[in-house]
Design a protein around this motif. Structure first.
Motif, short mmCIF file in Angstrom:
data_model
loop_
_atom_site.label_atom_id
_atom_site.label_comp_id
_atom_site.label_asym_id
_atom_site.label_seq_id
_atom_site.Cartn_x
_atom_site.Cartn_y
_atom_site.Cartn_z
N ASP A 105 0.33 4.20 8.32
CA ASP A 105 0.79 5.19 7.35
C ASP A 105 1.35 6.45 8.00
O ASP A 105 1.65 7.42 7.33
CB ASP A 105 -0.34 5.57 6.39
N ASN A 106 1.52 6.45 9.31
CA ASN A 106 2.12 7.55 10.05
C ASN A 106 1.42 8.88 9.80
O ASN A 106 2.04 9.89 9.49
CB ASN A 106 3.62 7.67 9.72
N ASP A 107 0.09 8.87 9.94
CA ASP A 107 -0.66 10.11 9.86
C ASP A 107 -1.04 10.64 11.23
O ASP A 107 -1.75 11.64 11.36
CB ASP A 107 -1.91 9.94 9.01
N GLY A 108 -0.56 9.95 12.30
CA GLY A 108 -0.83 10.39 13.66
C GLY A 108 -2.11 9.85 14.25
O GLY A 108 -2.42 10.13 15.41
N ALA A 113 -7.63 -0.84 10.33
CA ALA A 113 -7.11 -1.91 9.49
C ALA A 113 -7.00 -3.18 10.31
O ALA A 113 -6.03 -3.37 11.05
CB ALA A 113 -5.74 -1.51 8.92
N PRO A 114 -7.97 -4.07 10.23
CA PRO A 114 -7.97 -5.26 11.07
C PRO A 114 -6.81 -6.21 10.81
O PRO A 114 -6.47 -7.01 11.67
CB PRO A 114 -9.30 -5.94 10.71
N GLY A 115 -6.19 -6.15 9.63
CA GLY A 115 -5.12 -7.11 9.34
C GLY A 115 -4.09 -6.56 8.39
O GLY A 115 -4.37 -5.72 7.55
N SER A 116 -2.83 -7.04 8.53
CA SER A 116 -1.77 -6.72 7.59
C SER A 116 -0.71 -7.81 7.67
O SER A 116 -0.54 -8.46 8.70
CB SER A 116 -1.13 -5.35 7.91
N ARG A 139 3.05 -6.65 0.42
CA ARG A 139 2.45 -6.21 1.68
C ARG A 139 0.94 -6.12 1.47
O ARG A 139 0.47 -5.46 0.55
CB ARG A 139 2.98 -4.86 2.12
N THR A 140 0.19 -6.79 2.34
CA THR A 140 -1.26 -6.82 2.24
C THR A 140 -1.87 -6.19 3.49
O THR A 140 -1.50 -6.54 4.62
CB THR A 140 -1.78 -8.27 2.10
N VAL A 141 -2.78 -5.24 3.28
CA VAL A 141 -3.47 -4.58 4.38
C VAL A 141 -4.97 -4.69 4.15
O VAL A 141 -5.45 -4.50 3.02
CB VAL A 141 -3.08 -3.09 4.49
N THR A 142 -5.70 -5.02 5.19
CA THR A 142 -7.16 -5.13 5.12
C THR A 142 -7.80 -3.93 5.78
O THR A 142 -7.49 -3.61 6.93
CB THR A 142 -7.64 -6.42 5.80
N TYR A 143 -8.68 -3.25 5.06
CA TYR A 143 -9.38 -2.07 5.58
C TYR A 143 -10.87 -2.34 5.70
O TYR A 143 -11.43 -3.18 4.98
CB TYR A 143 -9.17 -0.87 4.65
N CYS A 144 -11.50 -1.62 6.60
CA CYS A 144 -12.95 -1.75 6.78
C CYS A 144 -13.68 -0.98 5.68
O CYS A 144 -13.38 0.19 5.43
CB CYS A 144 -13.37 -1.20 8.15
N ALA A 145 -14.64 -1.63 5.04
CA ALA A 145 -15.40 -0.98 3.98
C ALA A 145 -16.66 -0.30 4.51
O ALA A 145 -17.30 0.47 3.79
CB ALA A 145 -15.78 -2.00 2.90
N LEU A 319 -3.08 5.23 0.81
CA LEU A 319 -3.58 3.93 0.39
C LEU A 319 -4.93 3.61 1.03
O LEU A 319 -5.80 2.99 0.40
CB LEU A 319 -2.55 2.85 0.76
N ARG A 320 -5.12 4.05 2.27
CA ARG A 320 -6.37 3.76 2.96
C ARG A 320 -7.56 4.50 2.37
O ARG A 320 -8.70 4.29 2.79
CB ARG A 320 -6.24 4.11 4.44
N SER A 321 -7.31 5.37 1.38
CA SER A 321 -8.40 6.14 0.77
C SER A 321 -9.38 5.25 0.02
O SER A 321 -10.47 5.71 -0.34
CB SER A 321 -7.83 7.19 -0.19
N VAL A 322 -9.00 3.99 -0.25
CA VAL A 322 -9.91 3.10 -0.97
C VAL A 322 -11.20 2.88 -0.19
O VAL A 322 -12.24 2.53 -0.77
CB VAL A 322 -9.25 1.74 -1.28
N THR A 323 -11.15 3.08 1.14
CA THR A 323 -12.36 2.92 1.95
C THR A 323 -12.65 4.16 2.77
O THR A 323 -13.32 4.09 3.80
CB THR A 323 -12.22 1.71 2.89
N ALA A 324 -12.13 5.32 2.35
CA ALA A 324 -12.33 6.55 3.12
C ALA A 324 -13.80 6.94 3.15
O ALA A 324 -14.50 6.85 2.14
CB ALA A 324 -11.50 7.67 2.52
#
Length: 412
Positions: A105-108, A113-116, A139-145, A319-324
């Motif tokens: 997501d280009n936040d630096g 995210a183990p998979g996309s 586009r599917t991205v997997t995040y750590c919960a 988008l990654r906020s779902v597991t923030a």
């Protein structure tokens, strides 16, 4: 006295059994913020990615659906019948390296995210000057919960952007206009349960391709789409112990592009197909350009440029906020500009095309610098069976980002 203290302590425990280690109650309403589904990264066919995303001003073939829907009524120069069919299937984000550590997501910062992965499907149907078609880009991205990032405790976020559109070519196929229904969908998955979002808007795309000129100009207008949570009966607004978000939002985008051909016969860049020429003559049109051999050269070097204006949005988070694990950071508060430039060369005419491009990805995070990308790829003619088939590949490289893709479709 000692007996009185012990009795008081026991009474407290009896009256307030949850006072020690009690968990916070689960939320009964989703959060009011919206998930931002535009990352600024290239999402499209391998040809589009390989030339740096500068495709709005080319708009030909099924490879161009996600950039400019005017391609639906853009007849191939070799077309010798009243109808045509086009299809493409692209697989991007091919897992050739470890995903974790990339900055999607280009936040630096590196993402956990183990998979996309990314898939693009396009279908085109043409009859005379009319075109109808659809594209589906997921586009599917997997995040750590969890902090431990266990494989069976991850959250999958699938974002799908699609359009169903019609187009019409006017004059001597010099001006093409397309109108469609643009859709943004998102599915959050955790375990066996899914949380779905969706919304629609109208898209308008245009292409100007003057006869006997080596250039084209294209415009693409994508609306802002807000997709609310589609609550299932009895479904709680909770994912992995956290409140979900009320909606997803895709910002409005205006794309302006132009392409120019160089080399012998470049003035044939916008030539009429045999089918279009016959139709114009039958309708009584005058000043129809003379018929030429389908093998006549039409320039071997193509340069294309494009600028995207991405609108600001309100009350959006990444988008990654779902597991923030902390309070999510607002994004998309300001409008963004994204420049693209690319080139394509007929390295082995009729057999191999090579491509190269660059673009600058702005960041939707405040204070984060834009990120330059280098792209490239090739297209290889395979064989003729009903149509001319080809396979193509692309790459997209940037700081903490890499994307490799492959595609199968028709050679045009």
């Amino acid at each position: 006295m000692r007996t009185l203290v012990l009795l008081t302590f026991a009474a407290v425990l009896a009256v307030a059994p949850g006072a020690w280690g009690q968990e916070e109650p689960l939320p009964d309403e989703p959060r009011q913020e919206r998930l931002y589904v535009n990352s600024g990264a290239l999402l499209g066919s391998t040809r589009m990615v390989a030339i740096g995303g500068a495709y709005t001003g080319i708009a030909e073939g099924t490879a161009g659906f996600s950039s400019n829907l005017a391609t639906l009524a853009h007849r191939a120069p070799q077309l010798d019948r009243d109808w045509d069919v086009g299809v493409t299937l692209s697989w991007l984000d091919v897992p050739l390296r470890e995903r974790r550590g990339q900055d999607l997501d280009n936040d630096g910062l590196p993402d956990e995210a183990p998979g996309s992965s990314q898939l693009l499907f396009g279908l085109l149907l043409q009859y005379k000057e009319f075109g109808l078609g659809t594209f589906l880009r997921t586009r599917t991205v997997t995040y750590c919960a969890t902090l431990e990032c266990l494989e069976d405790d991850s959250v999958s976020v699938a974002v799908t952007q699609s359009a169903l559109a019609g187009a019409m070519a006017l004059g001597q196929d010099e001006f093409i206009v397309s109108l469609g229904i643009y859709t943004a969908l998102a599915t959050l998955s955790h375990g066996d349960e899914e949380w779905n979002y969706g919304g629609t808007g109208l898209s308008l795309d245009l292409l100007f391709r003057p006869q006997a000129r080596p250039y084209r100009v294209g415009i693409s207008v994508r609306p802002q789409v807000v997709g609310g949570w589609k609550q299932k009966e009895g479904q709680a607004p909770v994912l992995a112990g956290r409140a979900i978000y009320s909606a997803v939002v895709a910002p409005a985008t205006l794309s302006l592009g132009a392409s120019y051909r160089f080399g012998e016969g470049a003035e044939r860049y916008n030539r009429l197909s045999p089918a279009a020429r016959r139709q114009l003559i039958a309708s009584g049109a005058t000043n129809v350009s003379p018929e030429e051999s389908p093998d006549a050269p039409s320039g071997n070097f193509l340069v294309s440029a494009q600028i995207d204006l991405i609108s600001s949005v309100e009350s959006a988070v990444a988008l990654r906020s779902v597991t923030a694990f902390s309070e999510p950071e607002p994004v998309g508060r300001t409008a963004l500009f994204q420049p693209h430039i690319g080139a394509e060369h007929d390295t082995w005419p009729g057999r191999v095309r090579t491509r190269l491009g660059v673009f600058v990805e702005p960041s939707s995070f405040e204070g984060q610098a834009p990120r330059p990308h280098l792209t490239g790829g090739f297209e290889l003619f395979l064989f003729r069976y009903w149509e001319d088939w080809a396979v193509s590949a692309s790459f997209d490289l940037a700081r903490r980002y890499a994307n490799v893709g492959f595609s199968v479709g028709f050679w045009r």
